[in-house]
Design an enzyme around this catalytic site. Structure first.
Site, PDB file in Angstrom:
ATOM      1  N   ARG A 274       0.819  -1.356  -0.102  1.00 26.48           N
ATOM      2  CA  ARG A 274       0.054   0.215   0.016  1.00 26.48           C
ATOM      3  C   ARG A 274       0.928   1.104   0.019  1.00 26.48           C
ATOM      4  O   ARG A 274       2.022   1.381   0.516  1.00 26.48           O
ATOM      5  CB  ARG A 274      -0.757  -0.117   1.204  1.00 26.48           C
ATOM      6  CG  ARG A 274      -2.127  -1.033   1.141  1.00 26.48           C
ATOM      7  CD  ARG A 274      -2.789  -0.666   0.082  1.00 26.48           C
ATOM      8  NE  ARG A 274      -4.273  -1.398  -0.066  1.00 26.48           N
ATOM      9  CZ  ARG A 274      -4.312  -2.623  -0.643  1.00 26.48           C
ATOM     10  NH1 ARG A 274      -3.414  -2.743  -1.532  1.00 26.48           N
ATOM     11  NH2 ARG A 274      -5.492  -3.192  -0.809  1.00 26.48           N
TER      12      ARG A 274
ATOM     13  N   GLU B 122      -3.189   7.362  -4.524  1.00 26.30           N
ATOM     14  CA  GLU B 122      -3.491   6.753  -6.008  1.00 26.30           C
ATOM     15  C   GLU B 122      -5.047   6.880  -6.222  1.00 26.30           C
ATOM     16  O   GLU B 122      -6.004   6.896  -5.346  1.00 26.30           O
ATOM     17  CB  GLU B 122      -2.893   5.408  -6.193  1.00 26.30           C
ATOM     18  CG  GLU B 122      -3.634   4.183  -5.248  1.00 26.30           C
ATOM     19  CD  GLU B 122      -3.148   2.903  -5.414  1.00 26.30           C
ATOM     20  OE1 GLU B 122      -3.768   2.066  -5.894  1.00 26.30           O
ATOM     21  OE2 GLU B 122      -1.820   2.796  -5.103  1.00 26.30           O
TER      22      GLU B 122
ATOM     23  N   HIS C  71      -0.662  -0.093 -10.258  1.00 26.25           N
ATOM     24  CA  HIS C  71      -1.573  -1.046  -9.242  1.00 26.25           C
ATOM     25  C   HIS C  71      -1.695  -2.437  -9.997  1.00 26.25           C
ATOM     26  O   HIS C  71      -3.143  -2.833  -9.993  1.00 26.25           O
ATOM     27  CB  HIS C  71      -2.502  -0.451  -8.401  1.00 26.25           C
ATOM     28  CG  HIS C  71      -2.759  -1.145  -7.236  1.00 26.25           C
ATOM     29  ND1 HIS C  71      -3.142  -0.472  -6.056  1.00 26.25           N
ATOM     30  CD2 HIS C  71      -2.858  -2.359  -6.770  1.00 26.25           C
ATOM     31  CE1 HIS C  71      -3.247  -1.214  -5.032  1.00 26.25           C
ATOM     32  NE2 HIS C  71      -3.026  -2.554  -5.567  1.00 26.25           N
TER      33      HIS C  71
END
Length: 313
Positions: free
Chosen positions: A233, A262, A280
């Site tokens: 993360r 993000e 991601h």
């Protein structure tokens, strides 16, 4: 039982959800906070994904919902304590994305050490002058020392790949010691690990307890030749301190698949040649995303049938 799926999932998963009578938000765009809060009042079970934030205030009152089935391992976008206090079970999808995420972490490490992203951009820009003996010299991967922050399933999977595939020495930082089937040394602090490792890979869960776990002090402790990889993360790493270290050359490179805010990625980070940046993609294979979706629906089916859900957090 009323079931709602908040985002478009792979076709086979969507078909199964329809067969279960679920209502679908068949879109890649997230619902807004107001609409997500309304789901808790109007549905018995909600299947959500990363980016579908459920904050503590959304659980106020007496929500109808009794299950939030998260599509993904990390669930720091859901206030799980507030959900539990409201009588709502939260589930996730552990295990199925371990190998895919470990593979991507290895790809980021290789790209960062060998300057592959920079070289690919050079070729695409038609700026390659041809081979020379000193062009774009990177670092050797084999035999380096890899430091793992968070030696869970994914951390162990990366460590095995690095040790057995590239002869890397393994260090790790974890809250507790692990019984591992490969040689590895546990260190007491992330700063100790940062100082000794050639590559640091972050595999810690997100959430308030790990925010900026790898902060300015750890980044400052890294070697000038050090590389930081993050597929966990974004907020586990102090992004501002990382950008400063990359800009100044205090560390060699970074490979990132996740970011603090993000999908926003700071312009300063995007401008850096020594940063490999991916959108991601950790679990982004069709097989894995189908398995994740089916595991989320397995939790919903168990809930509807009155059975114990298989993957409570």
């Amino acid at each position: 039982m009323k079931i709602f799926v908040t985002r478009r999932l792979p076709d086979s998963v969507m078909a199964r959800a329809r067969g279960m009578g679920a209502e679908l938000h068949d879109s890649d765009t997230a619902l807004n906070d107001t609409d997500r809060a309304a789901l808790l009042r109007d549905y018995d079970a909600v299947v959500c994904t990363l980016g579908d934030r459920f904050s503590a205030d959304m659980f106020a009152g007496d929500p109808r919902c009794r299950l939030i089935a998260n599509f993904g391992v990390g669930y720091n976008h859901i206030d799980a304590d507030a959900a539990q206090a409201a009588g709502i079970t939260v589930t996730n999808t552990p295990g199925v994305l371990t190998d895919a995420t470990a593979d991507l972490a290895m790809a980021l490490m290789l790209m960062a050490l060998r300057r592959a992203g920079e070289g690919e951009r050079m070729v695409r820009a038609d700026a390659w002058p041809g081979w020379t003996p000193t062009q774009m010299l990177g670092q050797t991967v084999t035999g380096r020392t890899l430091g793992i922050v968070g030696m869970g399933r994914i951390g162990q999977a990366m460590a095995r790949r690095a040790h057995h595939g590239f002869g890397m020495q393994i260090l790790y930082y974890n809250r507790s010691a692990k019984d591992l089937n490969f040689p590895a040394q546990r260190l007491d602090t992330v700063e100790d690990l940062a100082a000794q490792a050639d590559v640091v890979a972050i595999h810690a869960p997100g959430g308030a307890d790990t925010r900026h776990l790898f902060g300015a002090a750890a980044i400052a402790a890294m070697k000038p030749t050090g590389v930081l990889i993050n597929t966990s993360r974004g907020d586990v790493v102090d992004e501002g301190a990382l950008i400063e270290a990359l800009e100044s050359g205090a560390i060699y490179a970074a490979g990132l698949d996740v970011y603090e805010a993000e999908p926003a990625v700071p312009a300063r980070l995007r401008a850096l040649d020594n940063a490999v940046l991916l959108p991601h993609l950790g679990s982004a294979t069709l097989e894995v995303r189908e398995a994740m979706g089916n595991m989320a629906l397995d939790n919903v089916e168990a809930f509807v049938a009155g059975r114990q859900v298989p993957n409570p957090v």
